[in-house]
Design a protein around this motif. Structure first.
Motif, short mmCIF file in Angstrom:
data_model
loop_
_atom_site.label_atom_id
_atom_site.label_comp_id
_atom_site.label_asym_id
_atom_site.label_seq_id
_atom_site.Cartn_x
_atom_site.Cartn_y
_atom_site.Cartn_z
N ASN A 1 1.56 6.44 -2.03
CA ASN A 1 0.55 5.54 -1.89
C ASN A 1 -0.19 4.94 -2.89
N THR A 2 -0.13 3.71 -3.12
CA THR A 2 -0.98 3.02 -4.20
C THR A 2 -2.57 3.22 -4.08
N THR A 3 -3.20 2.94 -4.94
CA THR A 3 -4.71 3.23 -5.07
C THR A 3 -5.46 2.61 -4.10
N GLN A 4 -6.12 3.06 -3.23
CA GLN A 4 -6.84 2.49 -2.10
C GLN A 4 -8.01 1.56 -2.81
N LYS B 1 4.40 -2.61 2.97
CA LYS B 1 5.23 -1.38 2.36
C LYS B 1 6.62 -2.07 1.68
N ASN C 1 0.64 -1.23 0.15
CA ASN C 1 0.04 0.03 0.09
C ASN C 1 0.66 1.41 0.06
N GLN C 2 2.22 1.09 0.29
CA GLN C 2 3.01 2.32 0.08
C GLN C 2 4.53 1.86 -0.37
N TRP D 1 6.62 8.42 1.34
CA TRP D 1 5.98 7.45 0.76
C TRP D 1 5.06 7.78 -0.26
#
Length: 347
Positions: free
Chosen positions: A216-219, A254, A147-148, A214
């Protein structure tokens, strides 16, 4: 007879600039008519969009992906060659996809991703490949969907007598790893100070980048990927070479990226202890940052091929790299299958 203006008028302004400028720097073998033909083909391909963009890195990953029977090349335009890269067009589970192998390293990753976003009608990027395992709770063959992601290669190499500041993410004091350990004064390599990326974004102010550590990738896409944790992954390369445990897929960890192949146990431990990353690769941060900068959804899927230096003996990437790539390809196919129906595009 079609003129240059007639052919290019419906295309995005940025692509028009790309084509016209290219006409002035091409070698003699690449003629204006070749570029016009390519522009016309791109226009036809984009009419069938939008596509899900797929970006991988090396041949091992490409071979595993293209070996899947789920990828169906477009019968009319199976590929377009640009800047030495082949952009493949096809379908996976009924969704239109645009695939490219970018090449090793952060510059290649960012360049290929930006080119895909600028030239083709894509709605988001799925980046995938293999990576080193930094987390002792993970194993070779596992797949991580972080996610990061951080660029762990963006640091200052400090003078040994320079005082540490307070505006950076972390320090690596090389003197702490002397054998036998000393106070560090006898090690003139000094220390590394980890810094921030400067993120220029469509959502930010012009010429005012945001300092970020960081990405962030797409939630929304991570939520879709959560169900993949139940999927079956391969355990064996062949009948005589298998992993001791069944691999697993984990969402939400991560990851670290740098133009460094990590094969050192001490540095591996430092990355985990300091940043709590579970994988290390050479492209993911660049792809993710390019997507975030342009306002595009992005997800990263990485299969763990080795222990990044924690192994006894030689690195396992040669033995299990193909297995990690195959498990990654499986995860990519399942993720695309879970994308919502509005990613279905009629021919």
């Amino acid at each position: 007879m079609a003129t240059l203006d007639h052919i290019l008028r419906p295309l995005p302004l940025l692509f028009i600039i790309f084509v016209i400028s290219s006409l002035h720097v091409l070698p003699a073998s690449a003629t204006s008519s070749d570029k016009l033909k390519t522009a016309t083909t791109i226009r036809k391909v984009n009419r069938k969009g939008p596509y899900v963009g797929l970006v991988t890195v090396i041949e091992t990953e490409e071979d595993a992906f293209l070996a899947s029977v789920e990828f169906r090349p477009d019968p009319n335009h199976p590929f377009i060659d640009l800047s030495g890269r082949r952009f493949r067009i096809g379908k996976i589970h009924g969704k239109k996809v645009m695939y490219v192998r970018c090449g090793r390293g952060m510059v290649n990753a960012a360049a290929a991703t930006q080119q895909m976003i600028d030239v083709f009608d894509v709605k988001g990027i799925v980046h995938f490949g293999i990576a080193g395992n930094i987390n002792n709770s993970m194993s070779i063959g596992d797949v991580s969907i972080p996610n990061q992601i951080t660029n762990a290669g963006l640091w200052d190499w400090l003078n040994p007598d320079k005082a540490e500041g307070s505006d950076n993410e972390a320090y690596l004091d090389i003197g702490n790893y002397n054998v036998p350990q000393s106070d560090g004064n006898n090690n003139m390599l000094g220390s590394l100070r980890y810094g921030h990326e400067q993120l220029y974004s469509v959502n930010g102010h012009i010429s005012s980048p945001q300092n970020v550590f960081w990405i962030n990738t797409t939630q929304e896409w991570l939520h879709l990927a959560a169900d993949l944790e139940k999927m079956e992954l391969l355990q064996c390369v062949n009948a005589s070479l298998c992993l001791p445990e069944k691999p697993k897929l984990v969402v939400g960890l991560k990851a670290a990226t740098a133009n460094i192949f990590v094969d050192n146990a001490v540095y591996r431990d430092f990355l985990y202890d300091t940043f709590e990353v579970s994988s290390s690769d050479m492209e993911s941060s660049a792809v993710a940052m390019t997507c975030v900068s342009n306002g595009y959804p992005v997800i990263v899927i990485r299969g763990l091929s080795d222990l990044a230096g924690a192994q006894t003996g030689t690195n396992a990437i040669r033995k299990f790299g193909s297995l990690a790539a195959a498990n990654t390809a499986r995860a990519v196919l399942e993720f695309i299958k879970k994308l919502p129906s509005n990613y279905n595009v009629n021919s």
